[in-house]
Design a protein around this motif. Structure first.
Motif, mmCIF file in Angstrom:
data_model
loop_
_atom_site.group_PDB
_atom_site.id
_atom_site.type_symbol
_atom_site.label_atom_id
_atom_site.label_comp_id
_atom_site.label_asym_id
_atom_site.label_seq_id
_atom_site.Cartn_x
_atom_site.Cartn_y
_atom_site.Cartn_z
ATOM 1 N N ALA A 250 0.820 -1.219 0.000
ATOM 2 C CA ALA A 250 0.000 0.000 0.000
ATOM 3 C C ALA A 250 0.851 1.266 0.000
ATOM 4 O O ALA A 250 0.375 2.328 -0.423
ATOM 5 N N ASP A 251 2.111 1.172 0.456
ATOM 6 C CA ASP A 251 2.952 2.372 0.490
ATOM 7 C C ASP A 251 3.759 2.563 -0.793
ATOM 8 O O ASP A 251 4.686 3.369 -0.842
ATOM 9 N N ALA A 252 3.418 1.820 -1.848
ATOM 10 C CA ALA A 252 4.108 1.989 -3.131
ATOM 11 C C ALA A 252 3.784 3.363 -3.714
ATOM 12 O O ALA A 252 2.685 3.904 -3.509
ATOM 13 N N ASP A 253 4.731 3.932 -4.451
ATOM 14 C CA ASP A 253 4.519 5.254 -5.048
ATOM 15 C C ASP A 253 3.390 5.232 -6.064
ATOM 16 O O ASP A 253 2.593 6.172 -6.141
ATOM 17 N N MET A 279 -4.820 -11.989 -10.130
ATOM 18 C CA MET A 279 -5.473 -11.229 -9.059
ATOM 19 C C MET A 279 -4.461 -10.233 -8.512
ATOM 20 O O MET A 279 -3.255 -10.417 -8.666
ATOM 21 N N LEU A 280 -4.958 -9.226 -7.844
ATOM 22 C CA LEU A 280 -4.078 -8.218 -7.250
ATOM 23 C C LEU A 280 -4.432 -8.045 -5.779
ATOM 24 O O LEU A 280 -5.600 -7.840 -5.429
ATOM 25 N N ALA A 281 -3.424 -8.153 -4.926
ATOM 26 C CA ALA A 281 -3.610 -7.913 -3.496
ATOM 27 C C ALA A 281 -2.767 -6.707 -3.100
ATOM 28 O O ALA A 281 -1.561 -6.671 -3.356
ATOM 29 N N ILE A 282 -3.408 -5.712 -2.508
ATOM 30 C CA ILE A 282 -2.698 -4.550 -1.980
ATOM 31 C C ILE A 282 -2.351 -4.877 -0.534
ATOM 32 O O ILE A 282 -3.237 -4.968 0.325
ATOM 33 N N THR A 283 -1.066 -5.098 -0.263
ATOM 34 C CA THR A 283 -0.645 -5.549 1.063
ATOM 35 C C THR A 283 -0.361 -4.374 1.996
ATOM 36 O O THR A 283 -0.334 -3.217 1.569
ATOM 37 N N LYS A 284 -0.170 -4.708 3.255
ATOM 38 C CA LYS A 284 0.145 -3.722 4.305
ATOM 39 C C LYS A 284 -0.943 -2.649 4.402
ATOM 40 O O LYS A 284 -0.665 -1.477 4.701
ATOM 41 N N GLU A 295 -9.866 6.264 -1.871
ATOM 42 C CA GLU A 295 -9.137 7.041 -2.867
ATOM 43 C C GLU A 295 -8.203 6.152 -3.684
ATOM 44 O O GLU A 295 -8.085 6.295 -4.906
ATOM 45 N N MET A 296 -7.549 5.203 -3.003
ATOM 46 C CA MET A 296 -6.609 4.332 -3.694
ATOM 47 C C MET A 296 -7.312 3.368 -4.639
ATOM 48 O O MET A 296 -6.736 2.941 -5.647
#
Length: 330
Positions: A250-253, A279-284, A295-296
């Motif tokens: 989640a903290d990726a630019d 599939m896509l998982a947004i970690t952290k 927003e993300m």
């Protein structure tokens, strides 16, 4: 699976046995002065055989086996007795193993099922004894066939890990942490890049005593297909995964950009990987509040299922397993 014990590439000399020669022999009995030929056939030379074994996860047991040499067939004997066959050499390998010719790189065989046996290097045929060559015009043949020579060749065995879902992401995306939380696997976890140096496998328990296999693939970086980072050494393991779970922290630019870079590297390596379910998982995501998460969601790719998870906070892990299970059985 200990890192030092994971071996996915071995090279060895495979030599099958020679066929035994046929026998030149004539029947000799009391009161039978011209018994005729009765030379038996030679035995077949031993094969080199690959056998699938689902209990194996690595080629470690073959690492120091530089030669596999089968037994020669025995010669034929009088009385039409055939020689015994040479003993085969059976090499047990994990599922997902491919055998290639070391000189040309040509794919020879592939082991995908438990107990599957394939002859890698066939033994030479045994020669025919002189009994096979008798006829009306040649009733006493004084010759027999020699045995066929075995084959000697150099073989490369490559393992491509078989798993239902493969975790794909940059170093420190949380792949090893997710695997350790969902399964009993104990991959190395630390706050520096390339902590994972070999694929790790774990069995993820699901509802009603069901389960699926998850593979943690070493981190990919931009330029991996050209040899940067760990290069393409472990990208081949992704080829055998039914589903690819892309993981971006989640903290990726730029989440979408990171996903596109990962996809680009896989495409360079093998365009057929685009045919797999993704599939896509947004970690952290435990660091995000609800407003920031909404927003993300506007920035993530829309062409594949996406979920926000946190392995440490155990957030959305059950919905993630539901998504994976449904995709596996789709």
């Amino acid at each position: 699976m200990a890192s030092s014990n994971f071996i996915d590439h071995v090279r060895f000399c495979s030599r099958s046995g020679n066929g035994g020669p046929g026998s030149v022999h004539f029947r000799r009995e009391k009161h039978v002065p011209k018994g005729g030929p009765d030379g038996g056939n030679g035995g077949r030379g031993g094969h080199i055989i690959l056998r699938g074994n689902r209990q194996l996860w690595t080629l470690l047991h073959l690492r120091y086996k530089k030669h596999a040499i089968a037994e020669n067939g025995k010669p034929g004997e009088g009385g039409n007795r055939s020689g015994s066959e040479g003993q085969d050499i059976v090499l047990e390998v994990p599922l997902g193993t491919i055998a290639k010719d070391a000189e040309t790189g040509e794919k020879r065989v592939e082991i995908l099922e438990d107990g599957q046996e394939i002859i890698l290097t066939p033994g030479g045929r045994g020669g025919l004894g002189n009994d096979n060559f008798k006829n009306a015009t040649n009733q006493t043949p004084h010759y027999a066939q020699p045995g066929e020579q075995g084959i000697e060749e150099w073989i490369v065995l490559e393992l491509k890990v078989l798993a239902d879902v493969g975790l794909v992401g940059f170093p420190n995306a949380g792949k090893s942490t997710l695997l350790s939380v969902l399964s009993e696997a104990k991959p190395e976890i630390a706050n520096y890049p390339f902590t994972t140096l070999v694929p790790n496998l774990g069995v993820v328990a699901y509802r009603d005593h069901k389960s699926f296999v998850m593979a943690d693939i070493p981190g990919i970086i931009e330029g991996a297909a050209e040899g940067k980072g760990l290069g393409i050494r472990f990208l081949r393991h992704i080829e055998r995964n039914s589903i690819l779970l892309f993981m971006v922290p989640a903290d990726a630019d730029d989440i979408k950009k990171e996903y596109e870079i990962l996809l680009k590297e896989l495409t360079k390596y093998n365009p057929e990987l685009l045919d797999k379910q993704r599939m896509l998982a947004i970690t952290k995501s435990d660091m995000l509040d609800d407003e920031l998460m909404e927003e993300m969601k506007k920035e993530v790719p829309t062409e594949l299922p996406t979920i926000f998870i946190s392995s440490v906070a155990q957030k959305n892990l059950d919905p993630l397993k539901d998504m994976i299970w449904q995709a596996i059985n789709a």
